[in-house]
Each structure stands twice: as C-alpha cells, then as structure tokens.
Design an enzyme around this catalytic site. Structure first.
Site, PDB file in Angstrom:
ATOM      1  N   THR A 116      22.329  -0.986 -44.792  1.00  0.00           N
ATOM      2  CA  THR A 116      23.724  -1.020 -45.267  1.00  0.00           C
ATOM      3  C   THR A 116      24.349  -2.395 -45.070  1.00  0.00           C
ATOM      4  O   THR A 116      23.889  -3.180 -44.236  1.00  0.00           O
ATOM      5  CB  THR A 116      24.573   0.022 -44.500  1.00  0.00           C
ATOM      6  OG1 THR A 116      25.875   0.110 -45.080  1.00  0.00           O
ATOM      7  CG2 THR A 116      24.720  -0.331 -43.037  1.00  0.00           C
ATOM      8  N   THR A 174      24.947   8.790 -42.420  1.00  0.00           N
ATOM      9  CA  THR A 174      25.762   7.932 -43.264  1.00  0.00           C
ATOM     10  C   THR A 174      27.216   8.194 -42.904  1.00  0.00           C
ATOM     11  O   THR A 174      27.543   9.246 -42.352  1.00  0.00           O
ATOM     12  CB  THR A 174      25.502   8.216 -44.768  1.00  0.00           C
ATOM     13  OG1 THR A 174      26.293   7.324 -45.562  1.00  0.00           O
ATOM     14  CG2 THR A 174      25.846   9.641 -45.152  1.00  0.00           C
ATOM     15  N   GLY A 175      28.079   7.242 -43.192  1.00  0.00           N
ATOM     16  CA  GLY A 175      29.490   7.432 -42.890  1.00  0.00           C
ATOM     17  C   GLY A 175      29.957   6.487 -41.801  1.00  0.00           C
ATOM     18  O   GLY A 175      29.356   5.435 -41.570  1.00  0.00           O
ATOM     19  N   SER A 225      27.722  -1.306 -51.003  1.00  0.00           N
ATOM     20  CA  SER A 225      27.638  -0.881 -49.608  1.00  0.00           C
ATOM     21  C   SER A 225      26.245  -1.064 -49.006  1.00  0.00           C
ATOM     22  O   SER A 225      26.022  -0.708 -47.851  1.00  0.00           O
ATOM     23  CB  SER A 225      28.053   0.589 -49.486  1.00  0.00           C
ATOM     24  OG  SER A 225      27.225   1.397 -50.307  1.00  0.00           O
ATOM     25  N   ARG A 275      31.031  -6.998 -36.327  1.00  0.00           N
ATOM     26  CA  ARG A 275      30.933  -5.533 -36.220  1.00  0.00           C
ATOM     27  C   ARG A 275      29.534  -5.056 -36.660  1.00  0.00           C
ATOM     28  O   ARG A 275      29.002  -5.487 -37.679  1.00  0.00           O
ATOM     29  CB  ARG A 275      31.995  -4.889 -37.107  1.00  0.00           C
ATOM     30  CG  ARG A 275      32.047  -3.351 -37.047  1.00  0.00           C
ATOM     31  CD  ARG A 275      31.290  -2.702 -38.173  1.00  0.00           C
ATOM     32  NE  ARG A 275      31.433  -1.244 -38.180  1.00  0.00           N
ATOM     33  CZ  ARG A 275      30.713  -0.426 -38.937  1.00  0.00           C
ATOM     34  NH1 ARG A 275      29.816  -0.909 -39.764  1.00  0.00           N
ATOM     35  NH2 ARG A 275      30.895   0.868 -38.884  1.00  0.00           N
ATOM     36  N   VAL A 276      28.973  -4.165 -35.869  1.00  0.00           N
ATOM     37  CA  VAL A 276      27.705  -3.533 -36.212  1.00  0.00           C
ATOM     38  C   VAL A 276      27.926  -2.022 -36.208  1.00  0.00           C
ATOM     39  O   VAL A 276      28.559  -1.488 -35.293  1.00  0.00           O
ATOM     40  CB  VAL A 276      26.610  -3.922 -35.188  1.00  0.00           C
ATOM     41  CG1 VAL A 276      25.356  -3.081 -35.382  1.00  0.00           C
ATOM     42  CG2 VAL A 276      26.273  -5.408 -35.310  1.00  0.00           C
ATOM     43  N   GLY A 277      27.426  -1.348 -37.219  1.00  0.00           N
ATOM     44  CA  GLY A 277      27.582   0.109 -37.295  1.00  0.00           C
ATOM     45  C   GLY A 277      26.383   0.835 -36.699  1.00  0.00           C
ATOM     46  O   GLY A 277      25.627   0.285 -35.897  1.00  0.00           O
ATOM     47  N   ASP A 278      26.218   2.061 -37.116  1.00  0.00           N
ATOM     48  CA  ASP A 278      25.127   2.893 -36.581  1.00  0.00           C
ATOM     49  C   ASP A 278      23.772   2.600 -37.223  1.00  0.00           C
ATOM     50  O   ASP A 278      22.723   2.882 -36.642  1.00  0.00           O
ATOM     51  CB  ASP A 278      25.458   4.377 -36.816  1.00  0.00           C
ATOM     52  CG  ASP A 278      25.612   4.691 -38.312  1.00  0.00           C
ATOM     53  OD1 ASP A 278      26.325   3.936 -39.002  1.00  0.00           O
ATOM     54  OD2 ASP A 278      25.022   5.676 -38.781  1.00  0.00           O
ATOM     55  N   GLY A 318      30.161   4.649 -38.885  1.00  0.00           N
ATOM     56  CA  GLY A 318      29.143   4.392 -37.874  1.00  0.00           C
ATOM     57  C   GLY A 318      29.632   4.536 -36.452  1.00  0.00           C
ATOM     58  O   GLY A 318      28.893   4.976 -35.560  1.00  0.00           O
ATOM     59  N   THR A 328      25.664   4.012 -46.698  1.00  0.00           N
ATOM     60  CA  THR A 328      24.321   3.638 -46.270  1.00  0.00           C
ATOM     61  C   THR A 328      23.278   4.353 -47.105  1.00  0.00           C
ATOM     62  O   THR A 328      23.472   5.515 -47.455  1.00  0.00           O
ATOM     63  CB  THR A 328      24.145   4.156 -44.814  1.00  0.00           C
ATOM     64  OG1 THR A 328      25.258   3.751 -44.058  1.00  0.00           O
ATOM     65  CG2 THR A 328      22.856   3.678 -44.188  1.00  0.00           C
TER      66      THR A 328
HETATM   67  N1  GLY Z   1      27.106   4.009 -41.479  1.00  0.00           N
HETATM   68  C1  GLY Z   1      27.190   2.652 -41.783  1.00  0.00           C
HETATM   69  C2  GLY Z   1      28.184   1.902 -41.029  1.00  0.00           C
HETATM   70  O1  GLY Z   1      29.075   2.474 -40.419  1.00  0.00           O
HETATM   71  O2  GLY Z   1      28.115   0.701 -41.038  1.00  0.00           O
END
Ligand code: GLY
Length: 331
Positions: free
Chosen positions: A209, A242-243, A86, A219-222, A245, A191
């Site tokens: 991450t 974490t989690g 991850s 796709r881009v997360g937080d 995003g 993350t």
């Molecule tokens: N927290 C990481 C993601 O959602 O990509």
C-alpha cells in the site's frame, strides 16, 4: 468511489446473517467446505483491484507454482497500476508531497520480509521479498530500504505522478485541517492483501500500500507489519487486513485471526471476532473501516469488516468472483 459499485452485487448482510459460518455447507459465499477435501489452489485478495491481481497469481498457481511466487506476482499487478491511488507509486503522497510505500510478504516456512516508508520504487513487494530472501533481517525502512533496493538493481522512479501531485497541491491550497480524514472505503487504505494456497498445500501472503493519503511524514500503517497487516502459519491458515492501519496494529489483527483459527474458529468466524475486538477498543468508530480476509489449510475462506463496503476477489478452479464481505454495521 469505485469500491462502492460492489453494492450492486450479491446479497445483503442481513440476508446472510442467519447463516452461521461454521455450520454453513458450501453456502452462497462458499466460505466453508463441506467435506475433508481441500480446495486448492485458491487465491483471495482485497477489493476490486484483487480481480486483476488474482488472474496473474493464478497463472503461477495453475502451473503448479508456489504460493509465494503467486502472491508476489499477483500484488505487483496492483503496484504497477498507475491509476490506483492507494497502492504503489501511483498512490497519494504524505503531507509533504512524498509518496512512501509499505509492503510485506510471508511464506509457508514463516520466512518474512518487509519494507516501510520506501520512496520511489515501483515494486515494494519485490524489495520485501529480497529482504526476506537475501538478508538476515525482516524489515528495512526509509532510506535504508531505498539504498537496499537500489543495490539490488531496482530503479528509482519519480513520484508522485503528475495527476497525483496536482491533486495534492489543490488539497494543500484548500485544506485548513492538519490531516485529511480518510473517506471510508472509497479513498484511503485500500491496501491489496493477497492470500494463496498452492497445489502442494502451502500458504503464503503479501500486502502492499501507499497508506493513508496525506499522512504525516514517517507514518507507517499495518501493511508492512508482520502480524498486523499479514500473518501466515502454514499449519493453520493465513490472514491479511485492509483499512485503518492504526486500528489493526493495536490488536495485531492478522495474527489474531490466525490464532482464532488455531482455536477452531472458521476463517469467517475468526475475521468476525477480530473485527469485534477492534470495535470494542474504539469509542468513536467514525471513519474506522477495517476489513480482514482469511484462508485456512483446506481452502476455506472468510472476510468481515467493521462497515459495509469491503469486498474481496476470489479465484479458484472454474470460479472468479468479487464478493461482498459481511460487516458489523452500516455507515
Ligand atoms: N491499511 C493500510 C494503512 O493503514 O496504511
């Protein structure tokens, strides 16, 4: 699955629920200091992989180094771990088989740098730092981020690695759904977020991450988004997430945690309140795991998650431990 073993350690949330974090004096998790003394240096980071990362960060912090160098060196440990699925180029790819990485870094002067959807570079956190140090920008994405990294001398590394490609092919063969739903806590979004307070009393943070395994391309997360996956205000404190995003971005999660601390919430209370906001904005919480970590200027720290299962690594003088976060509900 590795993350689950933490259940063997520590106290249950119910055993701790009677402790009000802001009043707790050096409680069992040591969240809140009982005097005006400042606990420094100190470093905290998400999940079990934070234990090894903290050790490398500690080498910098204990030698009077900066929190900025500490968090970069720290999370590089996890990025370099090819067994981690991850974080870094050992991570799971998107739906099309490409591993794309997100990372950001922020220092005590509110300087920040970020990369998103970066492919084939072993240490996205160091590219994010170069964006911060060497450009007038905060964020570079996709091919632009890659070209910038190569121009800085970072080497292209082939990904996904063999084992991950095999797993992805098998998933594609068997999968009838458009997306793979993440398995809470154990599989996706783990993350590494790291927060450090150095001997000079300066805070920094880093977050990196490979994101949601088998995500839609692009796709881009937080994690690379300043204010969502990470936020640092050297007057107040720092937070990371974490989690899932998407849920963190929706409420500017890490910025919210820091702003709550500015209003007088302890790090623990701030993480808890921010999780409550996520819960109140989602009708369906299935699979919606999010955890926050926070550290204030005095070295007080806190952590809270939607579901059980989130843990974090702590390192300070004479103490190195993996701690279960408190949580809102069981899954
Ligand atoms: N927290 C990481 C993601 O959602 O990509």
């Amino acid at each position: 699955m590795k993350r689950r073993f933490f259940l063997k350690f520590g106290l249950s949330a119910s055993a701790l629920s009677f402790i009000k974090p802001s009043k707790a004096i050096d409680n069992l998790h040591g969240f809140t200091s009982n005097s005006d003394s400042i606990v420094k240096p100190i470093v905290i980071s998400t999940w079990e992989h934070g234990m090894a990362a903290n050790e490398n960060a500690w080498d910098i912090l204990s030698a009077n180094g900066s929190s900025l160098d500490a968090v970069e060196i720290g999370v590089k440990t996890t990025e370099a771990d090819m067994t981690n699925r991850s974080v870094g180029i050992g991570g799971r790819p998107d739906l099309s088989g490409q591993v794309t990485l997100d990372a950001c870094i922020m220092d005590s002067n509110s300087n920040c740098g970020s990369v998103a959807c970066l492919e084939g570079i072993k240490h996205p956190i160091s590219v994010a730092r170069r964006v911060m140090d060497d450009t007038p920008h905060v964020m570079l994405v996709g091919q632009g981020a890659k070209d910038f990294a190569l121009s800085c001398g970072f080497k292209h590394i082939k990904s996904p690695i063999k084992e991950v490609k095999k797993e992805w092919r098998e998933w594609k063969r068997g999968n009838k759904e458009k997306f793979k739903k993440p398995i809470i806590n154990s599989e996706n979004h783990d993350t590494i977020g790291m927060l450090a307070l150095d001997a000079n009393g300066n805070l920094s943070g880093a977050c990196t991450t490979s994101g949601w395994g088998y995500k839609l391309p692009g796709r881009v997360g937080d994690s690379p988004i300043i204010g969502a996956g990470l936020f640092v205000d050297n007057e107040i404190g720092a937070a990371c997430a974490t989690g899932l995003g998407e849920a963190v971005i929706r409420i500017s999660g890490s910025h919210t945690v820091v702003e709550l601390m500015r209003q007088g919430y302890s790090p623990q209370e701030a993480c808890k309140e921010t999780v409550s906001r996520i819960i109140s904005k989602h009708k369906n919480l299935d699979g919606l795991q999010v955890g926050f970590l926070a550290l204030d200027k005095k070295g007080n720290y806190g952590a809270y998650s939607v579901f059980n299962g989130f843990n974090f690594a702590l390192k300070k003088v004479n103490k190195s431990s993996l701690i279960d976060a408190e949580y809102n509900r069981r899954w």
